[in-house]
Design a protein around this motif. Structure first.
Motif, short mmCIF file in Angstrom:
data_model
loop_
_atom_site.label_atom_id
_atom_site.label_comp_id
_atom_site.label_asym_id
_atom_site.label_seq_id
_atom_site.Cartn_x
_atom_site.Cartn_y
_atom_site.Cartn_z
N ASP A 25 32.30 45.60 -24.30
CA ASP A 25 32.29 44.61 -23.24
C ASP A 25 33.70 44.55 -22.67
N ARG A 26 33.76 44.48 -21.36
CA ARG A 26 35.07 44.55 -20.72
C ARG A 26 36.01 43.43 -21.15
N SER A 27 35.44 42.30 -21.55
CA SER A 27 36.32 41.18 -21.92
C SER A 27 37.16 41.51 -23.16
N TYR A 28 36.85 42.61 -23.84
CA TYR A 28 37.67 43.00 -24.99
C TYR A 28 38.81 43.95 -24.61
N LEU A 29 38.96 44.16 -23.29
CA LEU A 29 39.98 45.11 -22.86
C LEU A 29 41.39 44.71 -23.31
N LEU A 30 41.77 43.46 -23.03
CA LEU A 30 43.13 43.07 -23.39
C LEU A 30 43.36 43.05 -24.91
N PRO A 31 42.44 42.45 -25.69
CA PRO A 31 42.61 42.54 -27.15
C PRO A 31 42.69 43.99 -27.64
N ALA A 32 41.90 44.87 -27.04
CA ALA A 32 41.93 46.27 -27.48
C ALA A 32 43.23 46.96 -27.07
N SER B 211 31.88 26.73 -24.85
CA SER B 211 32.86 27.63 -25.47
C SER B 211 34.27 27.14 -25.16
N ILE B 212 35.19 27.45 -26.07
CA ILE B 212 36.60 27.12 -25.83
C ILE B 212 37.43 28.38 -26.10
N ARG B 213 38.31 28.67 -25.17
CA ARG B 213 39.23 29.78 -25.41
C ARG B 213 40.65 29.27 -25.29
N LEU B 214 41.48 29.73 -26.20
CA LEU B 214 42.90 29.36 -26.19
C LEU B 214 43.68 30.62 -25.85
N TYR B 215 44.37 30.56 -24.72
CA TYR B 215 45.11 31.74 -24.26
C TYR B 215 46.60 31.49 -24.42
N VAL B 216 47.22 32.21 -25.35
CA VAL B 216 48.62 31.96 -25.71
C VAL B 216 49.54 33.03 -25.12
N VAL B 263 52.45 35.18 -13.48
CA VAL B 263 51.24 34.88 -12.70
C VAL B 263 50.03 34.63 -13.60
N CYS B 264 50.09 35.05 -14.86
CA CYS B 264 48.96 34.85 -15.77
C CYS B 264 48.68 33.38 -16.04
N GLY B 265 49.67 32.53 -15.84
CA GLY B 265 49.45 31.11 -16.03
C GLY B 265 48.69 30.49 -14.88
N GLU B 266 48.63 31.20 -13.76
CA GLU B 266 47.84 30.74 -12.60
C GLU B 266 46.38 30.83 -13.01
N GLU B 267 45.62 29.75 -12.75
CA GLU B 267 44.34 29.66 -13.45
C GLU B 267 43.33 30.76 -13.13
N SER B 268 43.27 31.20 -11.87
CA SER B 268 42.26 32.23 -11.59
C SER B 268 42.70 33.59 -12.16
N THR B 269 44.01 33.80 -12.23
CA THR B 269 44.52 35.03 -12.86
C THR B 269 44.20 35.02 -14.35
N LEU B 270 44.37 33.85 -14.93
CA LEU B 270 44.07 33.69 -16.35
C LEU B 270 42.62 34.09 -16.64
N LEU B 271 41.73 33.69 -15.75
CA LEU B 271 40.31 34.04 -15.93
C LEU B 271 40.10 35.55 -15.85
N ASN B 272 40.76 36.18 -14.86
CA ASN B 272 40.65 37.63 -14.75
C ASN B 272 41.15 38.31 -16.01
N ILE B 274 41.19 37.13 -19.05
CA ILE B 274 40.24 36.97 -20.15
C ILE B 274 39.04 37.89 -19.96
N GLU B 275 38.66 38.13 -18.70
CA GLU B 275 37.52 39.01 -18.45
C GLU B 275 37.89 40.49 -18.53
N GLY B 276 39.14 40.78 -18.81
CA GLY B 276 39.57 42.18 -18.94
C GLY B 276 39.84 42.84 -17.60
N LYS B 277 40.11 42.02 -16.60
CA LYS B 277 40.42 42.59 -15.28
C LYS B 277 41.92 42.60 -15.04
N ARG B 278 42.28 43.11 -13.87
CA ARG B 278 43.70 43.16 -13.55
C ARG B 278 44.29 41.78 -13.45
N ARG B 279 45.58 41.75 -13.68
CA ARG B 279 46.30 40.48 -13.65
C ARG B 279 46.52 40.05 -12.21
#
Lengths: 149, 502
Positions: A25-32, B211-216, B263-272, B274-279
């Motif tokens: 799943d793509r959401s594991y990209l950063l952890p990986a 769900s809760i995610r903690l992004y450090v 920029v990762c602290g910017e909320e929509s970037t943070l979501l990207n 977490i989803e494994g997309k570009r920053r």
């Protein structure tokens, strides 16, 4: 064993490890990516490619994502790293003098880097040696020993 | 077991039996020897004296520090250590209004029973025993605003996410503290990790999150470790996971490590991220509360914001409103550094006067020892120290123009400091951290630097042109980074230049 076979084995081994550790799943990209960097100390082209296979993300996207993060390395790190924090608070407390001191005094092959704010502002100025931070530094012998040992 | 039985059983075990010696080990104090002190005490102290570690209480200037009634200096060699009983430290801490940092530095960072003995998890227990809506009402009544920099009312954000129909609803704890000059969330996570967990669980129960995610932040290694450890302890003791505190409420907190970038602290970037997309940021609207993580409603709250919740629940909205400013009740944790004598982290009432707090908590003799103050990092600007006399900390532009509090970093600049150099430095940071997605920010920040290059001397700089460009960058960029990237030069233009920008 020919180098081709070795290469294939290396890739298969990594792929096996990724399958064990990360769901597809793509959401594991950063952890990986973190996992790859911890394992190999940097992100190699072949490692990124294998990761892409596993997660089902095009290699270009894996590469594109990896390059946007400042903490991810795409080439092997230097054996010894010395950085001086060059953030505003450290500058106020003599970061420039430390940089000048180190660039004049340290041995020729030691590269002293500048980094942006390392969030060590309350113990400024800060110097890091092999990723460990030291606060309240002043130009002098103690700093030189710290850096060169 | 129901919640009341759970509380009774835990209370029986939660004897207040803290270690006699607490060493304050935080990421900054580790840079001045706190870990060596901890190791030395662990090794040399007689077995009858227990030693544990806490986070730093924020009086960083005095670190490394030990919190103990006992004098243990004979067991420490070679490193100067300060007791938290020291009058300077006491004065620094006692002059603050500590809500979030209430127990920072005076309880163990890894002993859940120590936290419980100090009313820990009693706010969560109270919340779990009442209907979720009651907690949302209470937060609305308290007037709590986000503490990440935008100061948006928390209850409005929550209600917006709650009104979006969806099976899944997420909470993301924004611990991507990336504003240069700010180190407060790190202090919170290092010293009171259980409080953040409690706050997040209160928010999750109130908003019916799934769900809760903690992004450090990537560089906050110690915070990551402490949170990882605290989460594991909470799971094993029934405070996290299935059937929390016997209430039937089930949720877990997933922890993620960032990989750098302002920029990762910017909320929509943070979501990207977490989803494994570009920053990169996303176009808004839709806002995350409508379409966030995996296109589902998502509440993104800062560490400090959530850590206010246990206090509000226990003491009530009315008590909270008595603190700070009527429009923005409560406190703000400031990170104070630069040309000051006592750098550290201080939690002060909203509405505190900027000049006064710099003098008092910076430990300087007068505000005139500073030429200017860099407030709020690279998304804000610099303000002459004389102007700071009229400013109080709060949401929005403090001066009505270009200086914002942001996440609360205040850096004192000495009389010898070249303020223009600082502005260049902040602008350089914005240019480097620009993700490159939108042209005004990507190209504009670089052009700004070129315009500010002092090849022909600082007097030859075209401040009118710079002002115009800065305003275009601010107006035409997509995310918070770009929309504020012009602020350092705009502030410089309005306070340190004759020519007014734009």
């Amino acid at each position: 064993m020919s180098s081709n076979n070795e290469e294939r084995k290396r890739r298969n081994d990594l792929r096996g490890e990724l399958i064990d550790k990360f769901p597809r799943d793509r959401s594991y990209l950063l952890p990986a990516l973190h996992f790859l960097q911890e394992k190999f100390s940097f992100l190699s082209d072949w490692g990124l490619e294998v990761l892409g296979w596993h997660l089902g993300v095009p290699a270009s996207e894996v590469y594109g994502t990896a390059t946007t993060y400042t903490e991810l390395l795409l080439s092997p790190p230097a054996e010894k790293t010395v950085s001086v924090c060059d953030g505003v608070a450290c500058r106020e407390n003599g970061a420039a003098q430390i940089l000048e001191f180190l660039s004049n005094k340290t041995s020729f092959d030691l590269e002293v880097q500048k980094t942006d704010c390392a969030f060590m502002c309350s113990v400024a100025p800060a110097v890091s040696v092999d990723h460990r931070w030291y606060g309240r530094q002043v130009p002098g012998d103690a700093l030189l020993r710290l850096v060169e040992n | 077991m129901n919640t009341l039985d759970f509380i009774t059983s835990v209370a029986n075990r939660a004897v207040n039996n803290p270690a006699e010696v607490l060493v304050q080990v935080g990421q900054c104090s580790m840079a001045v020897g706190s870990q060596e002190i901890y190791r030395s005490l662990e090794e040399k102290l007689p077995a009858s004296i227990a030693v544990d570690y806490s986070g730093c209480d924020g009086a960083c200037f005095a670190g490394p520090k030990i919190h103990s009634e006992k004098d243990v200096s004979e067991y420490i060699e070679g490193i100067r250590v300060t007791s938290t009983g020291d009058s300077n430290v006491r004065n620094y801490i006692d002059s603050q209004t500590r809500i979030v940092l209430e127990h920072a530095g005076n309880i163990s960072a890894s002993d859940i029973y120590g936290y419980i003995a100090n009313k820990g998890f009693s706010a969560l227990a109270k919340v779990l025993l009442q209907p979720p809506e009651q907690t949302v009402d209470m937060v609305e009544e308290s007037g709590l605003r986000g503490r990440g920099g935008a100061y948006f009312p928390v209850s409005i954000k929550w209600r917006s996410a709650m009104s979006t129909a969806s099976k899944e609803r997420h909470i993301v704890i924004n611990a991507e503290e990336g504003e240069p000059g700010v180190f407060k969330d790190r202090h919170v996570m290092e010293s009171v990790p259980f409080r953040l967990i409690e706050g997040a669980l209160i928010a999750a129960y109130a908003t019916k999150a799934t769900s809760i995610r903690l992004y450090v932040n990537a560089e906050a290694h110690l915070s990551y470790q402490r949170m990882l450890n605290a989460l594991e302890i909470c799971r094993s003791k029934g405070f996290l996971g299935p059937n929390i505190m016997g209430s039937g409420f089930t949720i877990d907190i997933e922890i993620l490590k960032g990989a750098g970038g302002y920029v990762c602290g910017e909320e929509s970037t943070l979501l990207n991220t977490i989803e494994g997309k570009r920053r990169e940021p996303r176009l808004r609207p839709p806002f995350p509360t409508e379409s966030g993580l995996n296109q589902q409603p998502t509440i993104i709250n800062n560490v400090e914001t959530l850590c206010n919740l246990p206090w509000i629940v226990l003491n009530g909205a009315d008590e909270f409103k008595k603190i700070g400013d009527p429009d923005t009740p409560g406190t703000k944790i400031l990170s104070i550094s630069g040309s000051v004598n006592t750098p550290g982290v201080a939690e002060l009432p909203m509405g505190s006067n900027l000049a006064e707090l710099m003098v008092k908590f910076g430990g300087i003799s007068s505000i005139n020892t500073l030429s200017a103050i860099a407030v709020g990092g690279p998304s804000s600007g610099v303000i002459p120290s004389s102007e700071s006399l009229n400013l109080s900390i709060g949401p929005g532009f403090l001066d009505g123009k270009s200086v914002m509090l942001g996440a609360g970093g205040v850096i004192g600049l000495s009389q010898d400091t070249n303020v223009l150099e600082v502005v260049r430095k902040l602008s350089e940071y914005n240019a480097r951290e620009s993700c490159g997605k939108c042209t005004p920010c990507r190209e504009g920040t670089t052009r700004l630097l070129e315009l500010m290059a002092n090849d022909s001397g600082d007097d030859a700089i075209d401040w009118n042109g710079i002002g115009q460009l800065a305003e275009v960058i601010n107006a035409a960029s997509l995310c918070g980074l770009g929309q504020a990237a012009g602020n350092p030069v705009l502030s410089y233009g309005s306070y340190f230049q004759e020519v007014s920008p734009g």
